[in-house]
Write an enzyme that holds these catalytic residues in place. Sequence first.
Site, PDB file in Angstrom:
ATOM      1  N   GLU A  62      79.227  51.832  39.804  1.00 42.94           N
ATOM      2  CA  GLU A  62      79.481  52.128  38.337  1.00 42.94           C
ATOM      3  C   GLU A  62      80.800  51.246  38.389  1.00 42.94           C
ATOM      4  O   GLU A  62      80.757  50.665  37.065  1.00 42.94           O
ATOM      5  CB  GLU A  62      79.995  53.666  38.487  1.00 42.94           C
ATOM      6  N   HIS A 131      76.112  66.955  39.055  1.00 37.39           N
ATOM      7  CA  HIS A 131      75.125  66.495  38.073  1.00 37.39           C
ATOM      8  C   HIS A 131      75.313  67.096  36.787  1.00 37.39           C
ATOM      9  O   HIS A 131      74.371  66.815  35.718  1.00 37.39           O
ATOM     10  CB  HIS A 131      73.833  66.200  38.430  1.00 37.39           C
TER      11      HIS A 131
END
Lengths: 326, 445
Positions: A62, A131
Amino acid sequence: MTTTHTTYREAIREALREALRDDERVFLMGEDVGRYGGCFAVSLGLLEEFGPERIRDTPLSESAFVGAGIGAALAGMRPIVEIMTVNFSLLALDQILNNAATLLHMSGGQLGVPLVIRMTTGAGRQLAAQHSHSLEGWYAHIPGLRIIAPATLPDARGMLRPALECPDPVLMFEHGSLYNAAGELDEPAEPVDIDTAAIRRSGDDVSLITYGGTLPTTLTAAEQLAANNIQADVIDLRTLRPLDETTIVDSVRRTNHAVVIDEGWRSGSLSAEITARITEHAFYDLDAPVQRVCTAEVPMPYAKHLEDAALPQADDVVAAAQRAVG
Amino acid sequence: MTWWPQHSGRWAEMAEFRMPSLGADMERGTLVEWLVHPGDTVHKGDLVAAVDTEKATIEVECFDTGIIDRLLVEPGQTVPVGTPLAVISAGAQGAPSGPAPAEPAAEKPPPPRKHKAALATPPVRKLAAQHGIDLAAVHGTGHGGAITHADVEAAIQQRTEPHLTAPAAARQRISPYARRLAAELGVDPSLVTGTGADGAVRARDVRAAAQEPTTTAPAPSVSRGSTAMRQAIAALMTKSKHEIPHYYLTSTIELSTALEWLRERNRRALVADRIVPAALLLKATALAARDVPDLNGHWINDHFEPADAVHLGVAVALHGGGLLTPSIVDAEQLPLTEIMRRLRELVSRARTAHLHSSDTTPATITVTNLGDLGVESVQGVIYPPQVALIGFGAVVHRPWAVGDLIGIRPIVTATLSGDHRATDGATGGRFLTTIDTFLQHPEEL
């Protein structure tokens, strides 16, 4: 003008397609956005249509690909970076906060970062703690960013264009539970402004203030309240930074009662900020303490019944509104 | 060492006379005057001070019997509810313990040592000393009646509790919106029953109260306040007539010039900006009080204290009976339009029992105007500790000598009630003449 039956997922895909078609500086990158069609299938088919130069799969890194997006934006491109979930975005927080949000200021106005970062947020689909969190309130804390959270089909379709036109980095939060939401959408789509909140339902008894994934929950609650003769004003914030204070305060001044519904945790949250602003600007119009309906302060459980118990539900909103109205 | 026990014994019997709460919404009060002096013996129920609240001047009773030791607050000072105003000693000494300090002084630390009789370990004694607990008054629960740490803590708790709980109990739970709404609708929140959480008053309660004629503001405030107000007026006026040797002077003032000027002025002005003759009379009185300062001030401690500015008290008769005298601060400096505006607001606020605390700034001289009742002259009672009161009657048309002819002219009768201790008739006469002169030159008002 025609109307087509579509979903939130398809509306965003259509917005991406339009952006890629209209401006060749626009490109999409992220994990699995290409060959796999996007983790949530948002970018399905775009690789075939626009090619690997413009629909770029990235490694699981990321910080690297958000940093690359910032570099591309500095170099004149209009990148759209997809981060799979907001939980993973923390790996790129250094890039987002220390570079994207600050470069314009630190360069004395010379280096703007016209970057759009899309990410999924929220719970409700049994994806467990890593998540499922709603951390957009953290990003809404950061000056230099604009935070948007489309909750309806027209907003999903219409907010990307103004986000790309915005000279500042824009973070777009898509609630995972909304992707399958279906309905009718006008074509051609109109751009939606990213400056003001929207009133989704009008009422004079209580202001229900929310955004994103909890908007459907809140609208359900408003229906139930109406059956009990409590008419709710439902405000969809749409933009979490900067907050549309005027719409919030005007509504509370009219209804004298406020409930903030936020899927984030209560402590130090966006709901805390909104409550504080109401107190600052509409204290003498408040007829009861502001109520908040937030997620239980636990890591999101995997088990369905525990996840439901942790999340704001329509019944919780109804109860809070009744507490407020008394 | 005979000094300590005596002193501490007396000290332990000291009581404080505090600014009372005379209504749920009262936050502070102005001490108008002391009705007692240091050294006076007072009994429970005696009137000791006059306190100006936002609703009325009320004479306050004391709850202790003893001797006024010290007065801590000067007349004219405004202090929050609960502020000590005086120290009352229960001791047998007939004289105050010394010169009164200028400000509420912190109590002297209590004696570091206690009576020999009490059993306590040094740490317990130290704790007691730190918190000013007299060990002689603490019941020991330890071995052989010894005073324990817990006993002292209980004593500290007991002593502080009333102070902590009293303001909390007095505080009404009311939402900010309901409070605002109550002010707008003229509802007294303290009379509204709350239906919210823990009895909180909410907007709907205020609206319901506003619709019940029996609980709307003007009526209940007056009926609730009327007894206290009547008592306050009774006490104050009795005191005035007992203590103040009044003299009365009356002048008839011809108003044709003033009223003609006013008519011309009002004809050009918007309706909202028009001025009534009463405002002219008030302004002329304020200017006269400035020019004849011997009548503008207070009689305190047997001498006259002139005031720096003219705070004009205006007697307002309430519809339900009773009287309030809010004041127009610095009236001598205000333009006529401002006097008019203040007058209109004062009357309205007084009659809805919503006087602002600034309206209760102690007046330096008061005007009572009974003209609108058709009365031709009024000889009023001075509002202590002021030294003068001006009464105006109705403006009436009467035959009036103009040169050698008789004309019909508008006239008003102005009466001065003067405190003969402070001034004599000559000063009073000059004052009335000055008012007359100003009214003959209305353009200068």
